[in-house]
Design a protein around this motif. Structure first.
Motif, PDB file in Angstrom:
ATOM      1  N   ASP A  34       0.811  -1.220   0.000  1.00 22.57           N
ATOM      2  CA  ASP A  34       0.000   0.000   0.000  1.00 22.57           C
ATOM      3  C   ASP A  34       0.844   1.268   0.000  1.00 22.57           C
ATOM      4  O   ASP A  34       0.330   2.357   0.219  1.00 22.57           O
ATOM      5  CB  ASP A  34      -0.960   0.008   1.189  1.00 22.57           C
ATOM      6  CG  ASP A  34      -0.234   0.016   2.529  1.00 22.57           C
ATOM      7  OD1 ASP A  34       0.987  -0.230   2.534  1.00 22.57           O
ATOM      8  OD2 ASP A  34      -0.889   0.273   3.555  1.00 22.57           O
ATOM      9  N   HIS A  36       2.355   3.394  -2.483  1.00 23.77           N
ATOM     10  CA  HIS A  36       2.153   3.428  -3.925  1.00 23.77           C
ATOM     11  C   HIS A  36       3.222   4.190  -4.695  1.00 23.77           C
ATOM     12  O   HIS A  36       3.578   3.816  -5.811  1.00 23.77           O
ATOM     13  CB  HIS A  36       0.790   4.056  -4.234  1.00 23.77           C
ATOM     14  CG  HIS A  36      -0.353   3.395  -3.534  1.00 23.77           C
ATOM     15  ND1 HIS A  36      -0.695   2.085  -3.767  1.00 23.77           N
ATOM     16  CD2 HIS A  36      -1.222   3.859  -2.587  1.00 23.77           C
ATOM     17  CE1 HIS A  36      -1.740   1.768  -3.016  1.00 23.77           C
ATOM     18  NE2 HIS A  36      -2.066   2.822  -2.284  1.00 23.77           N
ATOM     19  N   TYR A  37       3.740   5.275  -4.127  1.00 20.56           N
ATOM     20  CA  TYR A  37       4.621   6.170  -4.877  1.00 20.56           C
ATOM     21  C   TYR A  37       6.047   6.038  -4.361  1.00 20.56           C
ATOM     22  O   TYR A  37       6.394   6.581  -3.312  1.00 20.56           O
ATOM     23  CB  TYR A  37       4.135   7.612  -4.763  1.00 20.56           C
ATOM     24  CG  TYR A  37       2.716   7.792  -5.246  1.00 20.56           C
ATOM     25  CD1 TYR A  37       2.391   7.660  -6.587  1.00 20.56           C
ATOM     26  CD2 TYR A  37       1.684   8.094  -4.349  1.00 20.56           C
ATOM     27  CE1 TYR A  37       1.088   7.820  -7.035  1.00 20.56           C
ATOM     28  CE2 TYR A  37       0.386   8.260  -4.795  1.00 20.56           C
ATOM     29  CZ  TYR A  37       0.089   8.122  -6.136  1.00 20.56           C
ATOM     30  OH  TYR A  37      -1.195   8.280  -6.574  1.00 20.56           O
ATOM     31  N   LYS A  90      -3.418  -1.943 -13.527  1.00 19.80           N
ATOM     32  CA  LYS A  90      -3.155  -1.065 -12.376  1.00 19.80           C
ATOM     33  C   LYS A  90      -2.448   0.200 -12.857  1.00 19.80           C
ATOM     34  O   LYS A  90      -1.338   0.142 -13.383  1.00 19.80           O
ATOM     35  CB  LYS A  90      -2.292  -1.782 -11.332  1.00 19.80           C
ATOM     36  CG  LYS A  90      -2.962  -2.981 -10.681  1.00 19.80           C
ATOM     37  CD  LYS A  90      -2.043  -3.625  -9.653  1.00 19.80           C
ATOM     38  CE  LYS A  90      -2.698  -4.805  -8.976  1.00 19.80           C
ATOM     39  NZ  LYS A  90      -1.804  -5.430  -7.959  1.00 19.80           N
ATOM     40  N   THR A  92      -0.764   3.799 -11.903  1.00 20.18           N
ATOM     41  CA  THR A  92      -0.170   4.632 -10.854  1.00 20.18           C
ATOM     42  C   THR A  92       0.267   5.934 -11.506  1.00 20.18           C
ATOM     43  O   THR A  92       1.054   5.919 -12.456  1.00 20.18           O
ATOM     44  CB  THR A  92       1.036   3.938 -10.215  1.00 20.18           C
ATOM     45  OG1 THR A  92       0.662   2.630  -9.755  1.00 20.18           O
ATOM     46  CG2 THR A  92       1.550   4.742  -9.031  1.00 20.18           C
ATOM     47  N   THR A 109      -4.054   5.995  -7.666  1.00 22.98           N
ATOM     48  CA  THR A 109      -3.487   4.783  -7.081  1.00 22.98           C
ATOM     49  C   THR A 109      -3.993   3.551  -7.842  1.00 22.98           C
ATOM     50  O   THR A 109      -4.993   3.624  -8.565  1.00 22.98           O
ATOM     51  CB  THR A 109      -3.859   4.677  -5.596  1.00 22.98           C
ATOM     52  OG1 THR A 109      -5.286   4.824  -5.443  1.00 22.98           O
ATOM     53  CG2 THR A 109      -3.167   5.771  -4.800  1.00 22.98           C
ATOM     54  N   THR A 282       6.375   1.430  -9.020  1.00 20.99           N
ATOM     55  CA  THR A 282       5.128   0.999  -8.396  1.00 20.99           C
ATOM     56  C   THR A 282       5.451   0.024  -7.271  1.00 20.99           C
ATOM     57  O   THR A 282       6.553  -0.541  -7.214  1.00 20.99           O
ATOM     58  CB  THR A 282       4.210   0.316  -9.416  1.00 20.99           C
ATOM     59  OG1 THR A 282       4.828  -0.901  -9.888  1.00 20.99           O
ATOM     60  CG2 THR A 282       3.943   1.237 -10.608  1.00 20.99           C
ATOM     61  N   SER A 283       4.500  -0.194  -6.386  1.00 18.09           N
ATOM     62  CA  SER A 283       4.731  -1.141  -5.287  1.00 18.09           C
ATOM     63  C   SER A 283       4.937  -2.554  -5.825  1.00 18.09           C
ATOM     64  O   SER A 283       5.719  -3.334  -5.272  1.00 18.09           O
ATOM     65  CB  SER A 283       3.555  -1.101  -4.316  1.00 18.09           C
ATOM     66  OG  SER A 283       2.331  -1.371  -4.986  1.00 18.09           O
ATOM     67  N   SER A 315       3.559  13.630  -2.647  1.00 20.99           N
ATOM     68  CA  SER A 315       2.440  12.819  -3.135  1.00 20.99           C
ATOM     69  C   SER A 315       1.206  13.094  -2.279  1.00 20.99           C
ATOM     70  O   SER A 315       1.323  13.355  -1.080  1.00 20.99           O
ATOM     71  CB  SER A 315       2.793  11.331  -3.077  1.00 20.99           C
ATOM     72  OG  SER A 315       3.110  10.958  -1.745  1.00 20.99           O
ATOM     73  N   ASN A 321      -4.552   4.995   1.758  1.00 20.69           N
ATOM     74  CA  ASN A 321      -5.291   6.224   1.411  1.00 20.69           C
ATOM     75  C   ASN A 321      -5.065   7.312   2.457  1.00 20.69           C
ATOM     76  O   ASN A 321      -5.851   8.242   2.562  1.00 20.69           O
ATOM     77  CB  ASN A 321      -6.785   5.923   1.269  1.00 20.69           C
ATOM     78  CG  ASN A 321      -7.396   5.382   2.551  1.00 20.69           C
ATOM     79  OD1 ASN A 321      -6.684   5.088   3.511  1.00 20.69           O
ATOM     80  ND2 ASN A 321      -8.698   5.247   2.581  1.00 20.69           N
TER      81      ASN A 321
END
Length: 356
Positions: A34, A36-37, A90, A92, A109, A282-283, A315, A321
């Motif tokens: 989780d 993400h960036y 996905k 991003t 995301t 990305t993750s 970010s 979230n």
């Protein structure tokens, strides 16, 4: 004259969390998935004869992301774009050259959420539902908006979609970095670059920048599983000193204050190799890289291998979230230290302090 009360303000606290894991990282991916960036990937390998330079060269060839100039957010709500790249695969996406504390910042995301961190003037003109920023609730000069682009009802409700597009059109264009992971292997990730290029955008293909160096130091050990948070923090601090090529010699006579690393039984100076990649990760790609490195050194007699991942300072969200900020210490990241199929994850989360 300095006001004496200035020294009474405590520094904003940071949250440090230590977790142990066993087995493949993929089965423990929820611990880092989780985040993400990801901007920086640093790998530190002590005293090993195995060459991994070729692996990082291949990363530069395969780890591709894209830069899109002057992106109009209205196009993110286009039905064809949502169907092709938000609900499939996905996506991003992150705005760059914007400051989270005073500018408008946006991000998408992999779960299809569009996040807007915007100032008061923009929010009042936008006409979309949001909340006051967690960090400026008293001042009310910053707002946080979340839009679910992957919502099935959004595409079926044409009136709602038209209104969303008209509202997003109010925002000025952003320069963004993006990466798309297709749902199937036979679909090329560059499809999203082709899409933006065909609708008239200037799209630039980018690859990470690689820097490497070798330090000759006395290598400390670490206990698996970790039982002492302070020991892990001290070890992580030493890793940071090595990655920054700092002087680790303990000379009490030269300076009033000197750095003293963790205790070690090793008296011999040995090489430690450090590889640093800067880009947009990305993750999913971060987890894949860590898994590949763990696999390469599974049978090697190394005491440990460390991976440091740092996020973007500006970010709109950091972990999951959770709203992000950069008023005092907005750096978020984690250090993963592993030995064969077991390891430690050391998370650093910035302060959640609310400003008056």
């Amino acid at each position: 004259m300095q006001c004496p009360e200035v020294n009474d303000f405590p520094a904003p606290g940071s949250l440090f969390n230590v977790e142990n894991f066993q087995g493949a990282l993929q089965s423990n991916s929820s611990k880092v998935d989780d985040f993400h960036y990801n901007h920086l990937l640093t790998v530190i390998i002590p005293d090993s004869q195995k060459s991994v330079g070729n692996y990082f060269d291949s990363v530069l060839e395969n780890e591709v992301f894209y830069k899109v100039n002057d992106l109009v957010l209205e196009d993110l709500a286009d039905p064809s774009f949502i169907s092709s790249f938000v609900r499939n695969g996905k996506l991003t996406l992150l705005s760059i050259n914007t400051r989270i504390d005073c500018d408008n910042c946006i991000g998408v995301t992999p779960n299809g959420k569009l996040y807007l961190s915007i100032n008061k003037e923009t929010y009042q003109c936008l006409g979309l539902e949001g909340v006051t920023s967690h960090f400026t609730k008293t001042l009310g000069n910053k707002f946080f908006v979340c839009i679910d682009l992957a919502d099935e009802k959004l595409l079926s409700n044409k009136k709602k979609l038209r209104r969303l597009k008209s509202r997003l059109k109010i925002l000025k264009p952003f320069t963004v970095l993006l990466s798309w992971e297709p749902p199937k292997e036979d679909v090329c990730p560059s499809s999203i670059a082709k899409y933006f290029s065909e609708v008239g955008y200037n799209v630039k293909q980018c690859v990470p920048a690689l820097h490497s160096h070798t330090a000759n130091v006395r290598i400390p050990g670490i206990q698996f599983p970790a039982v002492d948070k302070l020991d892990v923090s001290t070890f992580v601090e030493w890793l940071g000193m090595v990655s920054l090529s700092c002087d680790l010699e303990q000379d009490e006579q030269q300076y009033l204050s000197s750095y003293f690393g963790p205790d070690t039984d090793c008296e011999d100076v040995k090489p430690v190799r450090c590889f640093r990649l800067r880009g947009f990760f990305t993750s999913t790609s971060i987890i894949q890289h860590i898994e590949n490195i763990m696999s390469q050194f599974k049978d090697e007699p190394v005491n440990w291998i460390a991976v440091y991942v740092q996020g973007f300072s500006d970010s709109p969200v950091a972990w999951g979230n959770q709203e992000h900020h950069y008023f005092a210490n907005g750096d978020n990241g984690y250090v993963l230290i592993f030995q064969k199929d077991r390891g430690i994850i050391y998370k650093h989360q910035c302060s959640r302090k609310m400003y008056k």
